[in-house]
Design an enzyme around this catalytic site. Structure first.
Site, mmCIF file in Angstrom:
data_model
loop_
_atom_site.group_PDB
_atom_site.id
_atom_site.type_symbol
_atom_site.label_atom_id
_atom_site.label_comp_id
_atom_site.label_asym_id
_atom_site.label_seq_id
_atom_site.Cartn_x
_atom_site.Cartn_y
_atom_site.Cartn_z
ATOM 1 N N SER A 1 0.825 -1.196 0.000
ATOM 2 C CA SER A 1 0.000 0.000 0.000
ATOM 3 C C SER A 1 0.871 1.263 0.000
ATOM 4 O O SER A 1 1.643 1.472 -0.939
ATOM 5 C CB SER A 1 -0.960 -0.041 1.192
ATOM 6 O OG SER A 1 -1.976 0.921 1.062
ATOM 7 N N ASP B 1 -10.023 -5.666 -3.394
ATOM 8 C CA ASP B 1 -9.456 -4.567 -2.616
ATOM 9 C C ASP B 1 -10.355 -3.338 -2.781
ATOM 10 O O ASP B 1 -10.533 -2.833 -3.900
ATOM 11 C CB ASP B 1 -8.040 -4.278 -3.125
ATOM 12 C CG ASP B 1 -7.267 -3.325 -2.238
ATOM 13 O OD1 ASP B 1 -7.878 -2.384 -1.684
ATOM 14 O OD2 ASP B 1 -6.046 -3.512 -2.110
ATOM 15 N N HIS C 1 -7.312 -6.038 0.837
ATOM 16 C CA HIS C 1 -6.130 -5.222 1.133
ATOM 17 C C HIS C 1 -5.400 -5.674 2.402
ATOM 18 O O HIS C 1 -4.504 -4.995 2.876
ATOM 19 C CB HIS C 1 -6.574 -3.764 1.291
ATOM 20 C CG HIS C 1 -5.495 -2.743 1.085
ATOM 21 N ND1 HIS C 1 -4.894 -2.522 -0.137
ATOM 22 C CD2 HIS C 1 -4.903 -1.866 1.946
ATOM 23 C CE1 HIS C 1 -4.003 -1.560 -0.026
ATOM 24 N NE2 HIS C 1 -3.979 -1.147 1.232
#
Length: 250
Positions: A119, A195, A228
Site C-alpha cells: 500500500s 481490494d 487489502h
C-alpha cells in the site's frame, strides 16, 4: 525511529537483505508478525528489515489527528514544509540512514539489497528503488499506491508535507518516475481484485501504462477474491521472496 530485524539461522559471511515498507497506520511489527515471511527468509538466508512508517511523538501539533497524515503516515517522502520537515524525512531514512545502520551492525552483502512493501509502503518501495537502482537491486509490491498524485491519500500527504507545487510531488510518484528513470530489473506487483481501495486510491492500471510506454519489465498480477489485508500478503509472500532471490542472484 523503531525498526524490526529478522536474521536467519544460517552462519554466513554476509547476508542479502530485504527491506519491507508497511502501509498507513502500521508499525514495525505488522509485517514481522502477520506476513508469514520469516520461514522463507530462513530458507533462503535473508535478513528482513521492517521500519516503522513515521516518526512518533515528535510533538507536532495535530500529528495524531488523522489516520492518513502524520503519525503512521510518513508516505516515505522528505517533507519540505515546517514543522514536518524537522522530523518527517522518511525517504532519506529508508535510502540512507537505515541501510547504513543495518550495514554497521549486521553482516550484509551491500550488493544484494532489495525492497518491497504494501500500500503506502508499496509506493515507497517503488519510489526508493526507481530513484536508487544501484542500491536496491530488486523491488516488488503488494497493492501499492502507484499514482499518488492522482488519489486523495497522496494529494493530502503531498500537500501537507511538500506544499502546493506539484512539481515537487513528481519525485515521489512511481508512475511519473518510471517514465524518466526506467528501472534496471523486473518489477513484481500483486493486487487483490476485492481490494476496496483499488479504483480510488491504488490505480494499478496507471503504473502498468507507464511501464508499457518505456518497455519497463513488469508483472502485474490480479489475484481474484483478495482484499487489502495481511491475509493477502501472507498468501503471496513466498512468490515475492523468490522474486527477490532471483533478481538478487542469491
Amino acid at each position: 525511529m523503531s525498526f524490526a530485524v529478522y536474521q536467519p539461522p544460517q552462519v554466513q559471511k554476509s547476508y542479502p537483505v530485504l527491506y519491507f515498507l508497511s502501509g498507513l497506520t502500521c508499525t514495525e511489527e505488522n509485517f514481522i508478525v502477520k506476513a508469514n515471511a520469516l520461514k522463507y527468509a530462513a530458507e533462503y538466508g535473508l535478513i528482513l528489515v521492517a521500519p516503522d512508517t513515521s516518526p512518533r511523538n515528535a510533538g507536532i501539533p495535530g500529528e495524531n489527528d488523522n489516520w492518513d497524515f502524520g503519525t503512521g503516515a510518513g508516505f516515505y517522502v522528505d517533507a519540505t514544509l515546517a514543522p514536518w520537515s524537522n522530523y518527517y524525512n522518511m525517504y532519506s531514512y529508508i535510502v540512507e540512514e537505515l541501510p547504513n545502520l543495518i550495514a554497521a551492525n549486521f553482516s550484509i552483502d551491500i550488493n544484494k539489497q532489495g525492497i518491497f512493501g504494501h500500500s503506502m509502503g508499496g509506493h515507497g518501495a517503488l519510489v526508493c528503488a526507481i530513484r536508487n537502482p544501484n542500491k536496491f537491486k530488486s523491488v516488488s509490491a503488494f497493492a501499492p499506491i502507484v499514482a499518488p498524485m492522482q488519489c486523495t491519500w497522496g494529494t493530502k500527504a503531498f500537500t501537507g508535507y511538500l506544499g502546493e507545487d506539484n512539481q515537487n510531488w513528481r519525485l515521489y510518484d512511481a508512475s511519473e518516475l518510471v517514465r524518466k528513470h526506467k528501472y534496471h530489473g523486473h518489477i513484481l506487483i500483486d493486487q487483490g481484485t476485492d481490494d476496496k481501495f483499488i479504483q480510488e486510491q491504488l490505480k494499478p492500471e496507471i503504473f502498468e501504462q507507464a511501464c508499457q510506454e518505456v518497455n519497463q519489465p513488469l508483472t502485474l498480477r490480479y489475484q481474484d477474491g483478495y482484499d487489502h489485508s495481511y491475509y493477502f500478503i501472507s498468501s503471496f509472500i513466498e512468490d515475492h521472496i523468490k522474486h527477490h532471490v532471483k533478481e538478487l542472484g542469491v
